[in-house]
Design a protein around this motif. Structure first.
Motif, PDB file in Angstrom:
ATOM      1  N   TRP A   1       0.830  -1.289   0.031  1.00 26.52           N
ATOM      2  CA  TRP A   1      -0.089  -0.062  -0.037  1.00 26.52           C
ATOM      3  C   TRP A   1       0.790   1.462   0.102  1.00 26.52           C
ATOM      4  N   ARG A   2       1.932   1.114   0.875  1.00 22.62           N
ATOM      5  CA  ARG A   2       2.654   2.400   1.031  1.00 22.62           C
ATOM      6  C   ARG A   2       3.474   2.807  -0.401  1.00 22.62           C
ATOM      7  N   GLU A   3       3.993   1.548  -1.137  1.00 23.41           N
ATOM      8  CA  GLU A   3       4.364   1.720  -2.282  1.00 23.41           C
ATOM      9  C   GLU A   3       3.626   2.305  -3.429  1.00 23.41           C
ATOM     10  N   PHE A   4       2.417   1.651  -3.353  1.00 18.51           N
ATOM     11  CA  PHE A   4       1.382   2.082  -4.443  1.00 18.51           C
ATOM     12  C   PHE A   4       1.140   3.618  -4.111  1.00 18.51           C
ATOM     13  N   VAL A   5       0.949   3.996  -2.877  1.00 19.24           N
ATOM     14  CA  VAL A   5       0.567   5.602  -2.634  1.00 19.24           C
ATOM     15  C   VAL A   5       1.517   6.255  -3.208  1.00 19.24           C
ATOM     16  N   ALA A   6       3.106   5.846  -2.927  1.00 21.74           N
ATOM     17  CA  ALA A   6       3.920   6.693  -3.432  1.00 21.74           C
ATOM     18  C   ALA A   6       3.873   6.956  -5.017  1.00 21.74           C
ATOM     19  N   ALA A   7       3.610   5.675  -5.611  1.00 20.38           N
ATOM     20  CA  ALA A   7       3.733   5.802  -7.236  1.00 20.38           C
ATOM     21  C   ALA A   7       2.480   6.754  -7.684  1.00 20.38           C
ATOM     22  N   VAL A   8       1.168   6.442  -7.208  1.00 17.49           N
ATOM     23  CA  VAL A   8       0.073   7.381  -7.547  1.00 17.49           C
ATOM     24  C   VAL A   8       0.448   8.887  -7.112  1.00 17.49           C
ATOM     25  N   GLU A   9       1.080   9.090  -5.857  1.00 16.85           N
ATOM     26  CA  GLU A   9       1.403  10.451  -5.549  1.00 16.85           C
ATOM     27  C   GLU A   9       2.497  11.229  -6.658  1.00 16.85           C
ATOM     28  N   ARG A  10       3.400  10.460  -7.254  1.00 16.24           N
ATOM     29  CA  ARG A  10       4.082  10.834  -8.503  1.00 16.24           C
ATOM     30  C   ARG A  10       3.332  11.121  -9.616  1.00 16.24           C
TER      31      ARG A  10
ATOM     32  N   VAL B   1      -1.500  12.500  -7.731  1.00 13.66           N
ATOM     33  CA  VAL B   1      -2.874  12.178  -6.812  1.00 13.66           C
ATOM     34  C   VAL B   1      -2.492  12.649  -5.411  1.00 13.66           C
ATOM     35  N   ASP B   2      -3.180  13.338  -4.836  1.00 10.85           N
ATOM     36  CA  ASP B   2      -2.930  13.973  -3.576  1.00 10.85           C
ATOM     37  C   ASP B   2      -3.406  12.708  -2.619  1.00 10.85           C
ATOM     38  N   MET B   3      -2.610  12.112  -1.831  1.00 10.44           N
ATOM     39  CA  MET B   3      -3.015  10.973  -0.948  1.00 10.44           C
ATOM     40  C   MET B   3      -2.717  11.254   0.617  1.00 10.44           C
ATOM     41  N   ARG B   4      -2.883  12.563   0.812  1.00  8.88           N
ATOM     42  CA  ARG B   4      -2.373  12.831   2.492  1.00  8.88           C
ATOM     43  C   ARG B   4      -3.630  13.551   2.763  1.00  8.88           C
ATOM     44  N   ASP B   5      -3.381  13.467   4.341  1.00  6.98           N
ATOM     45  CA  ASP B   5      -4.619  14.124   4.933  1.00  6.98           C
ATOM     46  C   ASP B   5      -4.280  15.444   5.493  1.00  6.98           C
TER      47      ASP B   5
ATOM     48  N   GLY C   1      -0.658  15.332   7.196  1.00  5.04           N
ATOM     49  CA  GLY C   1       0.330  14.805   6.274  1.00  5.04           C
ATOM     50  C   GLY C   1       0.366  13.011   6.304  1.00  5.04           C
ATOM     51  N   GLY C   2      -0.564  12.517   6.997  1.00  8.19           N
ATOM     52  CA  GLY C   2      -0.617  10.848   6.859  1.00  8.19           C
ATOM     53  C   GLY C   2      -1.335  10.682   5.501  1.00  8.19           C
ATOM     54  N   VAL C   3      -1.140   9.130   5.491  1.00 12.83           N
ATOM     55  CA  VAL C   3      -1.754   8.696   4.004  1.00 12.83           C
ATOM     56  C   VAL C   3      -3.095   8.239   4.547  1.00 12.83           C
ATOM     57  N   VAL C   4      -4.169   8.816   3.517  1.00 12.94           N
ATOM     58  CA  VAL C   4      -5.777   8.397   3.412  1.00 12.94           C
ATOM     59  C   VAL C   4      -5.658   6.847   3.369  1.00 12.94           C
ATOM     60  N   ASP C   5      -6.657   6.330   3.685  1.00 10.51           N
ATOM     61  CA  ASP C   5      -6.955   4.891   3.472  1.00 10.51           C
ATOM     62  C   ASP C   5      -8.397   4.674   3.095  1.00 10.51           C
ATOM     63  N   GLY C   6      -8.565   3.540   2.580  1.00 10.96           N
ATOM     64  CA  GLY C   6     -10.251   3.144   2.574  1.00 10.96           C
ATOM     65  C   GLY C   6     -10.634   3.818   1.639  1.00 10.96           C
TER      66      GLY C   6
END
Length: 453
Positions: free
Chosen positions: A219-228, A231-235, A238-243
């Motif tokens: 999940w963390r690796e996927f989030v980093a990829a889509v952020e690049r 896509v804004d994936m932070r609340d 600064g934490g990663v949103v989920d669900g």
């Protein structure tokens, strides 16, 4: 949630390509005897993962027994493989080298690609005072990082234009997609490269059995990829949103890019209903789904001939198609060696009876191979008493000290073996013409054995 959605896609896509299928089990038991002969027992699926010679008369004749079974005993408590036929073969062989080949993992759609093979190696070294037994068995997958990256780039070079062509064909009848395909080419290449690398790194971590939760890593690796990809994936903190929030943001991002890059033929912007249809969220999307299906049928020869072989080179035969997580084999290997197990040179689990066991699935083979290793020391007390009048090398540590001292001196090993066989220590006496390095090793050996200088 988005993780559940990704899992659903992972199961659906392999079913289209050939079926999710059942998890195949493979069990192998090997017993090495003191003289180097062996007994081999295997339990495998009867209809897959077999070499071409399996079940030929010549192959059957080399086994003592071959019979049908319901499931390998190591997996009897599982709930998998209802109804799949298995066989059980047992044989006694003069050497492990005589065991008939009984396993070969191929990609049925691409038999020309390298197969996953099962190979083993056994070495027996007689030091006179003891015998060293060394066993290794390898399941190869054949992927390297360099090969993965080369295949990944070729896949992108072929796959992105196919995807762009599909967007033009499916949506170009209703929309001007020139801006969309330009963005897809520009953003799609780095995103696919990132997602492919995420897959490689996560599977590699699983193969190495790193002590971290695989789902969180993925999940963390996927989030980093889509952020690049933007896509804004932070609340707010600064934490990663989920669900649901993560899925909502991804869909919102896609909707925004569609609205920004799709236009009607007259140049007017898309409507919210247009965007929902393109995303597959309204009844209108059925026509688009049918168009994608038709496009897939038309391009299937190219996909099969050009893309799938590259995907196989990225994943190997066990994890193909690796981004879609098909059922992979599960393995149970057991080996019994004579004497005392050398724990430091054995990478399996050793029980109280000296049996070495390995339990793993195909992930463990990624990227190149997994080799099971085991070693034992068989102390020869009668030979030691015959030579020395007592047992001087009584445990693994003492035997390894002698082995390491003599490892690169086969002539001295032969002299020690001769002395043990005859009970005559004269072959362990230094001679005037003996080279200094050997004379030094011989002096250390005699000291280890408590022999007079």
């Amino acid at each position: 949630m988005i993780r559940s959605s990704l899992l659903a896609v992972a199961c659906l896509a392999p079913s289209v390509l050939g079926g999710c299928g059942s998890v195949p089990f493979v069990q192998v038991e090997t017993t090495i005897r003191p003289d180097g002969s062996c007994e081999r027992a295997v339990w495998q699926p009867r209809d897959r993962m077999l070499p071409a010679e399996a079940f030929t008369p010549a192959w059957l004749a080399r086994w003592r027994k071959v019979e049908d079974v319901a499931v390998p005993p190591a997996f009897a408590a599982t709930n998998g493989n209802p109804g799949e036929p298995y066989f059980h073969a047992v044989g006694v062989f003069a050497s492990p080298a005589d065991v008939p080949p009984h396993f070969r993992k191929t990609i049925p759609e691409h038999p020309d690609l390298p197969a996953g093979e099962m190979t083993h190696d056994y070495r027996r070294r007689d030091f006179g005072l003891f015998v060293e037994h060394r066993w290794s068995e390898t399941l190869n997958n054949g992927v390297t990082r360099e090969g993965f990256e080369k295949a990944r780039e070729k896949f992108i070079d072929l796959g992105i234009p196919m995807l762009v062509e599909g967007v033009k064909r499916v949506y170009g009848r209703d929309f001007d997609v020139s801006a969309a395909v330009a963005e897809l080419d520009r953003r799609g290449r780095p995103l696919f490269r990132d997602l492919a690398d995420v897959w490689y790194d996560v599977v590699l971590a699983q193969a190495a059995q790193e002590p971290r939760p695989e789902d969180d890593v993925a999940w963390r690796e996927f989030v980093a990829a889509v952020e690049r990809a933007g896509v804004d994936m932070r609340d707010a903190g600064g934490g990663v949103v989920d669900g649901f929030e993560a899925e909502r943001r991804l869909r919102a991002f896609l909707a925004d890019r569609i609205a920004a890059t799709f236009r009607h033929k007259d140049g007017s912007p898309t409507t919210p209903d247009d965007v929902r249809a393109i995303l597959g969220e309204s009844p209108r999307e059925q026509s688009f789904a049918n168009a994608w299906r038709e496009y897939g049928v038309d391009r299937n020869p190219d996909i099969d001939a050009k893309l799938l072989p590259l995907l196989a080179k990225m994943t190997g035969p066990y994890l193909f198609p690796g981004f879609l997580a098909p059922p992979t084999p599960r393995f149970a290997f057991d080996v019994r060696l004579p004497g005392l197990i050398v724990p430091a040179e054995t990478n399996g689990d050793v029980d109280d009876a000296g049996k070495i066991a390995w339990r793993f699935d195909a992930i463990r083979l990624f990227p190149t191979a997994f080799t099971m290793t085991a070693a034992s020391i068989e102390i020869d007390e009668p030979a030691q008493r015959r030579l020395l009048g007592r047992v001087a090398v009584a445990d693994v540590a003492a035997a390894l000290a002698v082995r390491d001292l003599l490892a690169d001196d086969p002539e001295l090993i032969a002299a020690l073996r001769q002395a043990c066989e005859t009970g005559d220590p004269s072959s362990l006496n230094a001679t005037p013409d003996m080279e200094p390095s050997r004379k030094g090793r011989l002096a250390r050996l005699r000291a280890m054995l408590g022999m007079t200088p």
